[in-house]
Scaffold this motif. Sequence first.
Motif, PDB file in Angstrom:
ATOM      1  N   LEU A  50     -39.576   3.479 -12.420  1.00  0.00           N
ATOM      2  CA  LEU A  50     -38.293   2.872 -12.779  1.00  0.00           C
ATOM      3  C   LEU A  50     -38.334   2.283 -14.188  1.00  0.00           C
ATOM      4  O   LEU A  50     -37.363   2.401 -14.947  1.00  0.00           O
ATOM      5  CB  LEU A  50     -37.937   1.786 -11.762  1.00  0.00           C
ATOM      6  CG  LEU A  50     -37.718   2.276 -10.324  1.00  0.00           C
ATOM      7  CD1 LEU A  50     -37.631   1.099  -9.360  1.00  0.00           C
ATOM      8  CD2 LEU A  50     -36.451   3.117 -10.237  1.00  0.00           C
ATOM      9  N   GLU A  51     -39.435   1.623 -14.524  1.00  0.00           N
ATOM     10  CA  GLU A  51     -39.594   1.091 -15.879  1.00  0.00           C
ATOM     11  C   GLU A  51     -41.065   0.809 -16.154  1.00  0.00           C
ATOM     12  O   GLU A  51     -41.862   0.608 -15.227  1.00  0.00           O
ATOM     13  CB  GLU A  51     -38.762  -0.179 -16.078  1.00  0.00           C
ATOM     14  CG  GLU A  51     -39.084  -1.312 -15.130  1.00  0.00           C
ATOM     15  CD  GLU A  51     -38.193  -2.523 -15.360  1.00  0.00           C
ATOM     16  OE1 GLU A  51     -37.559  -2.595 -16.424  1.00  0.00           O
ATOM     17  OE2 GLU A  51     -38.130  -3.398 -14.478  1.00  0.00           O
ATOM     18  N   GLY A  52     -41.413   0.815 -17.423  1.00  0.00           N
ATOM     19  CA  GLY A  52     -42.792   0.564 -17.809  1.00  0.00           C
ATOM     20  C   GLY A  52     -43.659   1.808 -17.747  1.00  0.00           C
ATOM     21  O   GLY A  52     -43.151   2.936 -17.717  1.00  0.00           O
ATOM     22  N   THR A  53     -44.969   1.605 -17.715  1.00  0.00           N
ATOM     23  CA  THR A  53     -45.923   2.716 -17.619  1.00  0.00           C
ATOM     24  C   THR A  53     -46.939   2.433 -16.526  1.00  0.00           C
ATOM     25  O   THR A  53     -47.202   1.280 -16.191  1.00  0.00           O
ATOM     26  CB  THR A  53     -46.666   2.951 -18.952  1.00  0.00           C
ATOM     27  OG1 THR A  53     -47.514   1.820 -19.237  1.00  0.00           O
ATOM     28  CG2 THR A  53     -45.690   3.159 -20.095  1.00  0.00           C
ATOM     29  N   LEU A  54     -47.511   3.508 -15.987  1.00  0.00           N
ATOM     30  CA  LEU A  54     -48.461   3.399 -14.878  1.00  0.00           C
ATOM     31  C   LEU A  54     -49.536   4.468 -15.026  1.00  0.00           C
ATOM     32  O   LEU A  54     -49.230   5.626 -15.336  1.00  0.00           O
ATOM     33  CB  LEU A  54     -47.726   3.590 -13.543  1.00  0.00           C
ATOM     34  CG  LEU A  54     -48.569   3.533 -12.261  1.00  0.00           C
ATOM     35  CD1 LEU A  54     -49.083   2.112 -12.033  1.00  0.00           C
ATOM     36  CD2 LEU A  54     -47.734   3.987 -11.060  1.00  0.00           C
ATOM     37  N   SER A  55     -50.787   4.089 -14.804  1.00  0.00           N
ATOM     38  CA  SER A  55     -51.882   5.060 -14.782  1.00  0.00           C
ATOM     39  C   SER A  55     -52.106   5.511 -13.343  1.00  0.00           C
ATOM     40  O   SER A  55     -52.331   4.686 -12.463  1.00  0.00           O
ATOM     41  CB  SER A  55     -53.168   4.431 -15.330  1.00  0.00           C
ATOM     42  OG  SER A  55     -53.052   4.159 -16.713  1.00  0.00           O
ATOM     43  N   VAL A  56     -52.032   6.817 -13.127  1.00  0.00           N
ATOM     44  CA  VAL A  56     -52.194   7.383 -11.795  1.00  0.00           C
ATOM     45  C   VAL A  56     -53.371   8.349 -11.814  1.00  0.00           C
ATOM     46  O   VAL A  56     -53.483   9.179 -12.722  1.00  0.00           O
ATOM     47  CB  VAL A  56     -50.915   8.121 -11.342  1.00  0.00           C
ATOM     48  CG1 VAL A  56     -51.094   8.692  -9.935  1.00  0.00           C
ATOM     49  CG2 VAL A  56     -49.707   7.186 -11.381  1.00  0.00           C
ATOM     50  N   VAL A  57     -54.239   8.224 -10.826  1.00  0.00           N
ATOM     51  CA  VAL A  57     -55.372   9.142 -10.684  1.00  0.00           C
ATOM     52  C   VAL A  57     -55.180   9.909  -9.376  1.00  0.00           C
ATOM     53  O   VAL A  57     -55.012   9.307  -8.316  1.00  0.00           O
ATOM     54  CB  VAL A  57     -56.714   8.387 -10.651  1.00  0.00           C
ATOM     55  CG1 VAL A  57     -57.867   9.371 -10.513  1.00  0.00           C
ATOM     56  CG2 VAL A  57     -56.891   7.532 -11.904  1.00  0.00           C
ATOM     57  N   TYR A  82     -53.081   2.310 -11.202  1.00  0.00           N
ATOM     58  CA  TYR A  82     -53.725   1.288 -12.018  1.00  0.00           C
ATOM     59  C   TYR A  82     -52.803   0.846 -13.145  1.00  0.00           C
ATOM     60  O   TYR A  82     -51.991   1.635 -13.653  1.00  0.00           O
ATOM     61  CB  TYR A  82     -55.031   1.829 -12.616  1.00  0.00           C
ATOM     62  CG  TYR A  82     -56.033   2.261 -11.579  1.00  0.00           C
ATOM     63  CD1 TYR A  82     -56.995   1.379 -11.107  1.00  0.00           C
ATOM     64  CD2 TYR A  82     -55.995   3.547 -11.038  1.00  0.00           C
ATOM     65  CE1 TYR A  82     -57.914   1.761 -10.141  1.00  0.00           C
ATOM     66  CE2 TYR A  82     -56.896   3.937 -10.055  1.00  0.00           C
ATOM     67  CZ  TYR A  82     -57.857   3.041  -9.619  1.00  0.00           C
ATOM     68  OH  TYR A  82     -58.755   3.422  -8.644  1.00  0.00           O
ATOM     69  N   GLN A  83     -52.938  -0.408 -13.535  1.00  0.00           N
ATOM     70  CA  GLN A  83     -52.179  -0.911 -14.664  1.00  0.00           C
ATOM     71  C   GLN A  83     -52.609  -0.173 -15.925  1.00  0.00           C
ATOM     72  O   GLN A  83     -53.799   0.045 -16.167  1.00  0.00           O
ATOM     73  CB  GLN A  83     -52.400  -2.413 -14.832  1.00  0.00           C
ATOM     74  CG  GLN A  83     -51.535  -3.046 -15.909  1.00  0.00           C
ATOM     75  CD  GLN A  83     -51.676  -4.560 -15.952  1.00  0.00           C
ATOM     76  OE1 GLN A  83     -52.562  -5.132 -15.308  1.00  0.00           O
ATOM     77  NE2 GLN A  83     -50.817  -5.226 -16.693  1.00  0.00           N
ATOM     78  N   ASN A  84     -51.640   0.229 -16.723  1.00  0.00           N
ATOM     79  CA  ASN A  84     -51.921   0.941 -17.965  1.00  0.00           C
ATOM     80  C   ASN A  84     -52.081  -0.081 -19.088  1.00  0.00           C
ATOM     81  O   ASN A  84     -51.095  -0.534 -19.670  1.00  0.00           O
ATOM     82  CB  ASN A  84     -50.793   1.926 -18.286  1.00  0.00           C
ATOM     83  CG  ASN A  84     -51.078   2.725 -19.547  1.00  0.00           C
ATOM     84  OD1 ASN A  84     -52.220   3.078 -19.825  1.00  0.00           O
ATOM     85  ND2 ASN A  84     -50.035   2.998 -20.322  1.00  0.00           N
ATOM     86  N   GLY A  85     -53.333  -0.457 -19.363  1.00  0.00           N
ATOM     87  CA  GLY A  85     -53.580  -1.489 -20.366  1.00  0.00           C
ATOM     88  C   GLY A  85     -52.980  -2.812 -19.918  1.00  0.00           C
ATOM     89  O   GLY A  85     -53.251  -3.294 -18.825  1.00  0.00           O
ATOM     90  N   THR A  86     -52.123  -3.377 -20.764  1.00  0.00           N
ATOM     91  CA  THR A  86     -51.435  -4.624 -20.413  1.00  0.00           C
ATOM     92  C   THR A  86     -49.975  -4.375 -20.025  1.00  0.00           C
ATOM     93  O   THR A  86     -49.230  -5.328 -19.794  1.00  0.00           O
ATOM     94  CB  THR A  86     -51.487  -5.609 -21.594  1.00  0.00           C
ATOM     95  OG1 THR A  86     -50.861  -5.009 -22.741  1.00  0.00           O
ATOM     96  CG2 THR A  86     -52.922  -5.991 -21.928  1.00  0.00           C
ATOM     97  N   ASP A  87     -49.579  -3.106 -19.936  1.00  0.00           N
ATOM     98  CA  ASP A  87     -48.196  -2.775 -19.593  1.00  0.00           C
ATOM     99  C   ASP A  87     -47.887  -3.165 -18.146  1.00  0.00           C
ATOM    100  O   ASP A  87     -48.760  -3.122 -17.272  1.00  0.00           O
ATOM    101  CB  ASP A  87     -47.934  -1.274 -19.754  1.00  0.00           C
ATOM    102  CG  ASP A  87     -47.854  -0.859 -21.213  1.00  0.00           C
ATOM    103  OD1 ASP A  87     -47.989  -1.750 -22.078  1.00  0.00           O
ATOM    104  OD2 ASP A  87     -47.672   0.341 -21.481  1.00  0.00           O
ATOM    105  N   THR A  88     -46.654  -3.519 -17.912  1.00  0.00           N
ATOM    106  CA  THR A  88     -46.186  -3.722 -16.541  1.00  0.00           C
ATOM    107  C   THR A  88     -45.482  -2.451 -16.081  1.00  0.00           C
ATOM    108  O   THR A  88     -45.099  -1.617 -16.897  1.00  0.00           O
ATOM    109  CB  THR A  88     -45.213  -4.910 -16.449  1.00  0.00           C
ATOM    110  OG1 THR A  88     -44.082  -4.651 -17.305  1.00  0.00           O
ATOM    111  CG2 THR A  88     -45.889  -6.193 -16.891  1.00  0.00           C
ATOM    112  N   CYS A  89     -45.332  -2.308 -14.783  1.00  0.00           N
ATOM    113  CA  CYS A  89     -44.653  -1.129 -14.238  1.00  0.00           C
ATOM    114  C   CYS A  89     -43.875  -1.501 -12.989  1.00  0.00           C
ATOM    115  O   CYS A  89     -44.355  -2.241 -12.133  1.00  0.00           O
ATOM    116  CB  CYS A  89     -45.654  -0.022 -13.900  1.00  0.00           C
ATOM    117  SG  CYS A  89     -44.845   1.492 -13.296  1.00  0.00           S
ATOM    118  N   HIS A  90     -42.670  -0.987 -12.899  1.00  0.00           N
ATOM    119  CA  HIS A  90     -41.828  -1.131 -11.717  1.00  0.00           C
ATOM    120  C   HIS A  90     -41.559   0.291 -11.213  1.00  0.00           C
ATOM    121  O   HIS A  90     -41.045   1.126 -11.957  1.00  0.00           O
ATOM    122  CB  HIS A  90     -40.512  -1.821 -12.089  1.00  0.00           C
ATOM    123  CG  HIS A  90     -39.614  -2.080 -10.928  1.00  0.00           C
ATOM    124  ND1 HIS A  90     -38.285  -2.409 -11.068  1.00  0.00           N
ATOM    125  CD2 HIS A  90     -39.844  -2.051  -9.584  1.00  0.00           C
ATOM    126  CE1 HIS A  90     -37.737  -2.572  -9.872  1.00  0.00           C
ATOM    127  NE2 HIS A  90     -38.669  -2.360  -8.960  1.00  0.00           N
TER     128      HIS A  90
END
Length: 293
Positions: A50-57, A82-90
Motif C-alpha cells: 500500500l505504501e513504503g518499501t518491503l524486503s521479501v525473501v 523484512y524492513q527495507n533499511g529504515t523504510d516503513t511499509c504498509h
Amino acid sequence: MSQLYNNAIKETKRHGLINFPYEVYRCKIPETFPFFPMHYHDEFEVVYILEGTLSVVIQGGHYTCSEGDIVVIPPGKIHGFYQNGTDTCHYTNIVFSLNLLESPDSEIYEKFFSHYFTDSVVVPYYFPKGSEINETLKSSIKVLFDTRHDVLTLPLLIKSELYKILSVMQGISLPKDTHLETAEIAVKRLLPVFKLVKENYGRDISVEEAASLINYSESYFMSIFKKVTGTSFTNFLKMTRLENARVMLLGTDLQVLEIAQKCGFENISYFIRAFKENYKFSPLQYKKMRGKK
C-alpha cells in the motif's frame, strides 16, 4: 513435505473461519512487527504494498517491493518479510486455503491445485506496479480488500475473485525442471538451522554450532545464510529472540528480567536497548501499553 519441514518453520496459525479459511490482513513494518521470519504454510498468500518499501525473501530469492507491487506466494514456499533499511511499509496480505474453493479429492483440485504441493510447476512470485499481470491481479485484490469484513454476506463474490487470481497464476505456470535452482537448494539445506533457532533461541547458539549442524565452514555458512535470508545469522537469532520476548510480554505475567533470560538475553541492559530500537518502546512500556501489570 518432509517431517523436517513440519518440525522447522511451518506456520500453524488458523486463518479465517473453520468453514471459510480466508483472511485479509493489514500490516505495518516496523509498527506491527519489525520483521516476519522465514516460514511457510499450506495456504496461498497474496501481498499488495500500500505504501513504503518491503524486503521479501521467497525460496532464497530477494525482492525489494514498493508501493503498488504485488507478491504471490504459493503453498509450501519458504518466505519472510523484512524492513527495507529504515523504510516503513504498509501492506495488505490475503491468505486462503485452496480447500475453500475445491475439495482435495475433486477433479479440479487434482488438475489445477495439487501441483503446488508436489513442487512440479514454477510460477513467478513478483509482479511490479504497471506490469500486465499486476494490473490484472490488482482489480481482484481491490475487491477482496474492500469486502474484507463481508465474508458472511458475500462469500460467492470473494470466491469468484480468488478463482480469478488462481486462473491468472495457472496461465503463467511452467513445468519445473527436475533440477532445483541453487537458491532453493540453499533454503532446504538451511532448514535444520531454522529448526535449531526456533527450538533453542533461549540458550547460546554460536555460528560454529549452526554451521557444523549442516557441515558448512563458518565463513561459507555466514555467506549462504545472508544470501538466503537477507540478514546475518547473529541478527536473525537476535530478532527471533526479540519477537518471542514481545509475545511473552503480551501473553504472560512474567517480569521483564525473566522474559529476557528465557529468550537468551544474558544482559538485561542490552535486551532493553535492542527491544526499544526495534519496537520503539522499552519492554516495560510495551507491557503496560498492552494493558499488562
